[in-house]
Design a protein around this motif. Structure first.
Motif, PDB file in Angstrom:
ATOM      1  N   HIS A 164       0.852  -1.185   0.000  1.00 13.60           N
ATOM      2  CA  HIS A 164       0.000   0.000   0.000  1.00 13.60           C
ATOM      3  C   HIS A 164       0.888   1.235   0.000  1.00 13.60           C
ATOM      4  O   HIS A 164       2.101   1.138   0.184  1.00 13.60           O
ATOM      5  N   SER A 165       0.282   2.394  -0.194  1.00 15.53           N
ATOM      6  CA  SER A 165       1.070   3.622  -0.274  1.00 15.53           C
ATOM      7  C   SER A 165       1.482   4.101   1.111  1.00 15.53           C
ATOM      8  O   SER A 165       0.944   3.662   2.126  1.00 15.53           O
ATOM      9  N   GLY A 166       2.449   5.026   1.173  1.00 18.93           N
ATOM     10  CA  GLY A 166       2.808   5.666   2.427  1.00 18.93           C
ATOM     11  C   GLY A 166       4.204   5.373   2.915  1.00 18.93           C
ATOM     12  O   GLY A 166       5.110   5.027   2.152  1.00 18.93           O
ATOM     13  N   ARG A 167       4.364   5.502   4.213  1.00 18.52           N
ATOM     14  CA  ARG A 167       5.630   5.245   4.906  1.00 18.52           C
ATOM     15  C   ARG A 167       5.282   4.663   6.260  1.00 18.52           C
ATOM     16  O   ARG A 167       4.352   5.145   6.920  1.00 18.52           O
ATOM     17  N   GLU A 168       5.984   3.620   6.712  1.00 16.17           N
ATOM     18  CA  GLU A 168       5.673   2.967   7.978  1.00 16.17           C
ATOM     19  C   GLU A 168       6.856   3.026   8.936  1.00 16.17           C
ATOM     20  O   GLU A 168       8.015   2.944   8.526  1.00 16.17           O
ATOM     21  N   PHE A 196      10.152   1.695   6.675  1.00 14.66           N
ATOM     22  CA  PHE A 196      10.189   1.146   5.323  1.00 14.66           C
ATOM     23  C   PHE A 196       9.082   1.734   4.457  1.00 14.66           C
ATOM     24  O   PHE A 196       8.136   2.347   4.945  1.00 14.66           O
ATOM     25  N   ASP A 197       9.246   1.527   3.154  1.00  8.54           N
ATOM     26  CA  ASP A 197       8.286   1.959   2.151  1.00  8.54           C
ATOM     27  C   ASP A 197       7.306   0.813   1.915  1.00  8.54           C
ATOM     28  O   ASP A 197       7.689  -0.226   1.368  1.00  8.54           O
ATOM     29  N   PRO A 198       6.021   0.963   2.308  1.00 14.09           N
ATOM     30  CA  PRO A 198       5.086  -0.159   2.210  1.00 14.09           C
ATOM     31  C   PRO A 198       4.596  -0.450   0.801  1.00 14.09           C
ATOM     32  O   PRO A 198       3.789  -1.370   0.618  1.00 14.09           O
ATOM     33  N   THR A 199       5.069   0.307  -0.208  1.00 18.02           N
ATOM     34  CA  THR A 199       4.775  -0.110  -1.578  1.00 18.02           C
ATOM     35  C   THR A 199       5.614  -1.334  -1.948  1.00 18.02           C
ATOM     36  O   THR A 199       5.310  -2.032  -2.916  1.00 18.02           O
ATOM     37  N   THR A 200       6.672  -1.594  -1.154  1.00 23.79           N
ATOM     38  CA  THR A 200       7.454  -2.818  -1.306  1.00 23.79           C
ATOM     39  C   THR A 200       6.665  -3.978  -0.704  1.00 23.79           C
ATOM     40  O   THR A 200       6.174  -3.871   0.425  1.00 23.79           O
ATOM     41  N   PRO A 201       6.500  -5.102  -1.408  1.00 24.38           N
ATOM     42  CA  PRO A 201       5.762  -6.241  -0.842  1.00 24.38           C
ATOM     43  C   PRO A 201       6.362  -6.647   0.502  1.00 24.38           C
ATOM     44  O   PRO A 201       7.578  -6.809   0.623  1.00 24.38           O
TER      45      PRO A 201
END
Length: 226
Positions: A164-168, A196-201
């Motif tokens: 999903h989009s965003g930053r975690e 991490f960048d949640p656009t990464t699986p």
């Protein structure tokens, strides 16, 4: 989304909803407001109509991916779907120990509020994960929450991943959480933190012997039109 289509080819349904306080009822109200039928929403989410029906009747918990996809399609935020029912504390025998809500303690002279643990809104997800909102009201483009991974639970099924989009941002309070982000796999122990960048699986799971508790902050996790 570019506004809402009036019907989307759905069956006519009543929009009457006495109290949209549970996860399922909130999703149903948003679906009806957008003019989506159950079958149309299921097609867009690439899942079965029966799953949508069960989620709306609070008979099944959505996965993390399904929750984000519902929010995206219906044009609502994830933090608006936290379940008031899940915040209730019960005494032995099933009696409610405290009301689901109490007025947050406002700090004199400061634009701040206290969220009491006993009245946190929560979402129980598929695969055993629980999210508890750490703010008394939704925040703009962010979610601040405590995440619990009981033994054997995971953010997605085996060989499935969340995107999903965003930053975690996360920090582990108890236990050891296993993580896979892209091609990396590692263990997060007490005191370890993660960005991490949640656009990464990605996928998180607890294959240890004790419950994992973590504080999680998701920033810009959803943008209309994504």
């Amino acid at each position: 989304m570019d506004g809402h289509v009036a019907n989307h080819g759905s069956l006519v349904e009543s929009t009457s909803e006495p109290s949209a306080t549970t996860l399922g009822s909130k999703i149903r109200v948003a679906r009806l407001a957008g003019g989506y039928g159950v079958r149309e929403l299921a097609r867009l989410l690439q899942c079965s109509p029966s799953l949508i029906s069960q989620i709306e009747r609070d008979k099944a918990n959505p996965s993390v991916n399904t929750l984000y996809s519902i929010a995206n399609v219906l044009g609502i935020s994830v933090d608006s779907m936290f379940d008031a029912r899940e915040s209730q504390e019960k005494e032995p025998g099933g009696q409610i120990a405290r009301p689901a809500f109490s007025a947050p303690t406002r700090l004199t002279g400061a634009p701040s509020s206290v969220q009491h643990k006993s009245t946190r809104l929560a979402i129980n997800l598929d695969h055993g994960v629980r999210w508890e909102l750490l703010t008394p009201t939704p925040e703009h483009n962010s979610v601040f929450m405590e995440v619990t991974y009981p033994v054997g639970s995971s953010s997605a099924g085996t060989n499935e991943f969340v995107r999903h989009s965003g930053r975690e941002y996360a920090v582990i309070l108890e236990g050891t959480l296993r993580a896979r982000i892209g091609d990396e796999e590692f263990a997060l122990n007490v005191g370890d933190s993660l960005t991490f960048d949640p656009t990464t699986p990605h996928r998180f799971w607890n294959d240890g012997t004790e419950t994992v508790r973590a504080v999680w902050f998701v920033q810009d996790r959803w943008t209309p039109g994504d």
